[in-house]
Design an enzyme around this catalytic site. Structure first.
Site, mmCIF file in Angstrom:
data_model
loop_
_atom_site.group_PDB
_atom_site.id
_atom_site.type_symbol
_atom_site.label_atom_id
_atom_site.label_comp_id
_atom_site.label_asym_id
_atom_site.label_seq_id
_atom_site.Cartn_x
_atom_site.Cartn_y
_atom_site.Cartn_z
ATOM 1 N N LYS A 114 0.852 -1.201 0.000
ATOM 2 C CA LYS A 114 0.000 0.000 0.000
ATOM 3 C C LYS A 114 0.880 1.240 0.000
ATOM 4 O O LYS A 114 1.712 1.427 0.870
ATOM 5 C CB LYS A 114 -0.926 0.055 1.215
ATOM 6 C CG LYS A 114 -2.015 1.146 1.052
ATOM 7 C CD LYS A 114 -2.685 1.539 2.342
ATOM 8 C CE LYS A 114 -1.983 2.675 3.029
ATOM 9 N NZ LYS A 114 -2.055 3.974 2.293
ATOM 10 N N CYS A 224 12.208 10.590 9.464
ATOM 11 C CA CYS A 224 11.916 9.998 10.765
ATOM 12 C C CYS A 224 13.110 10.085 11.701
ATOM 13 O O CYS A 224 12.959 10.182 12.922
ATOM 14 C CB CYS A 224 11.463 8.556 10.611
ATOM 15 S SG CYS A 224 12.653 7.535 9.697
#
Length: 423
Positions: A114, A224
């Site tokens: 996804k 991140c």
């Protein structure tokens, strides 16, 4: 198919991807806003390298023969999980595609991937290249959709045997819960961070400033593992702040397709507004705004490279993952203090240490509760180097030999031996 056949397909794919670097890099920039030069010269070559790395592993994955106390032959098999659900983020779409798809296919799994709703294009394009390289239909499947619908369906599906997710800690908790409530599928999580970048008193300040700048502002600050807590020893603090401010003011912001651009727009309006809200919070809480602090220009999601000094640990800009071009600089006195403050975060993804003293480097390396410590460097993502976090920055590792274990199950096989010549 055999592991060697898998390896050959992955190598052919890597060659095709390398050939189409220009088109793929344009899609990344168009979708994400990152500088084209960054995508074409840094990221796509890293994606190619990652697939070649795992192609090399495909036919070297095997179990072991284990000595037993009794008259038994014991062996272990390393088996693929089967269907793996992979959910990638919008900040580095293809880089994370390679971190997950590479080892998953090398180990013999099939994939349902996804994409992030903000950045679906590049994954679709390169997956077509995979089929051109000879990947059989149904092995790699790409679903574009939103998290609450497509992501939740994938996480909850009873026929998905393994999940790997990269994104925010809040969403990672949801993915983990959905996996637990369905078929208790194992989950690899690479989540948020608030990584300390520690500048010690013996540091070369000019080099430290440039490295800290890159550690924070790279990819518009949307990393991140961004070095978003810059902790500087009090003896070099004032000099560092002045030079960090000067470097931020020189940062080139603009159209990411133009040559020489260092910083493009943020990903979307939601992120743009969130970052500006954190900047206002920093000002209101008493931090000193050294540079930036506003929208860059009059249109688009561009933000001025922003530097705060005199940042206190209880401020939101020191605690929360901003995910934007906002550098927060704090002062520390000694190693004991900086270790305590660096580890006080709920995150534990990465850390940077800038020092010329090997004893200091060794002390901080072992004391910091993070998954990666970069000494006098930052953002080194070699294909063989594992990556992942401690605490609320995730679980499991990606890349390198450690990344293979995320996509393999171990089966023990025990067979009796009759009158063995040896044990």
């Amino acid at each position: 198919m055999t592991a060697y056949e898998r390896s050959r397909i992955m190598l052919r794919f890597a060659d095709l991807l390398e050939k189409h670097t220009g088109e793929v890099a344009k899609l990344e920039t168009w979708d994400n806003g990152k500088p084209y030069e960054q995508a074409a010269k840094i990221e796509i070559p890293m994606v190619v390298r990652m697939f070649r790395y795992y192609a090399g592993w495909a036919d070297k994955i095997h179990g072991f023969t284990v000595p037993a106390d009794g008259q038994h032959h014991v062996q272990t098999l390393h088996e693929p999980y089967g269907v793996c659900g992979l959910i990638i983020p919008w900040n580095f779409p293809l880089l994370l595609y390679s971190w997950k798809v590479g080892p998953a296919l090398a180990c013999g799994n099939t994939v349902v991937l996804k994409t992030a709703e903000q950045t679906p294009l590049s994954a679709i394009y390169v997956s077509k290249l995979f089929h051109e390289a000879g990947l059989p239909p149904g092995v790699l499947n790409v679903v574009s959709g939103f998290g609450p619908t497509a992501g939740a369906a994938l996480s909850s599906h009873m026929d998905v045997n393994k999940l790997s997710f990269t994104g925010s800690t809040a969403t990672g908790k949801i993915v983990l819960a959905l996996a637990a409530k369905s078929n208790l599928k194992p989950v690899t999580l690479e989540l948020g961070g608030k990584s300390p970048f520690i500048v010690c008193k013996d540091a070369d300040v000019d080099k430290a400033v440039e490295l800290a700048h890159s550690a924070l502002f790279f990819n518009q600050g949307q990393c991140c593992c961004a070095g978003s807590r810059t902790l500087v020893h009090e003896s070099v603090y004032d000099e560092f702040v002045e030079k960090a401010k000067a470097r931020a003011l020189k940062r080139v912001v603009g159209d990411p397709f133009k040559t020489g651009i260092e910083q493009g727009p943020q990903i979307d309006n939601e992120q743009f507004k969130k970052i500006l809200k954190y900047i206002r919070s920093g000002i209101e809480s008493g931090a000193t705004l050294e540079s930036g602090g506003e929208q860059f220009g009059s249109k688009g999601y561009y933000i001025q490279p922003t530097v705060f000094s005199n940042v206190q640990d209880d401020m939101l800009i020191a605690k929360d993952e901003i995910f934007g071009p906002v550098q927060s600089i704090s002062k520390f006195k000694d190693l004991e203090e900086v270790v305590q403050r660096a580890n006080a975060s709920s995150y534990g993804l990465a850390a940077g240490v800038f020092t010329q003293n090997i004893e200091t480097a060794n002390t901080l390396t072992r004391a910091l509760r993070v998954g990666t410590v970069w000494i006098n460097c930052y953002d080194i993502f070699d294909a063989a180097v594992p990556f992942g976090g401690f605490k609320m920055s995730g679980q499991g590792r990606e890349k390198g030999i450690y990344g293979l274990s995320s996509y393999l199950q171990v089966k023990a096989v025990v067979t009796p031996l009759k009158n063995p010549a040896w044990l």
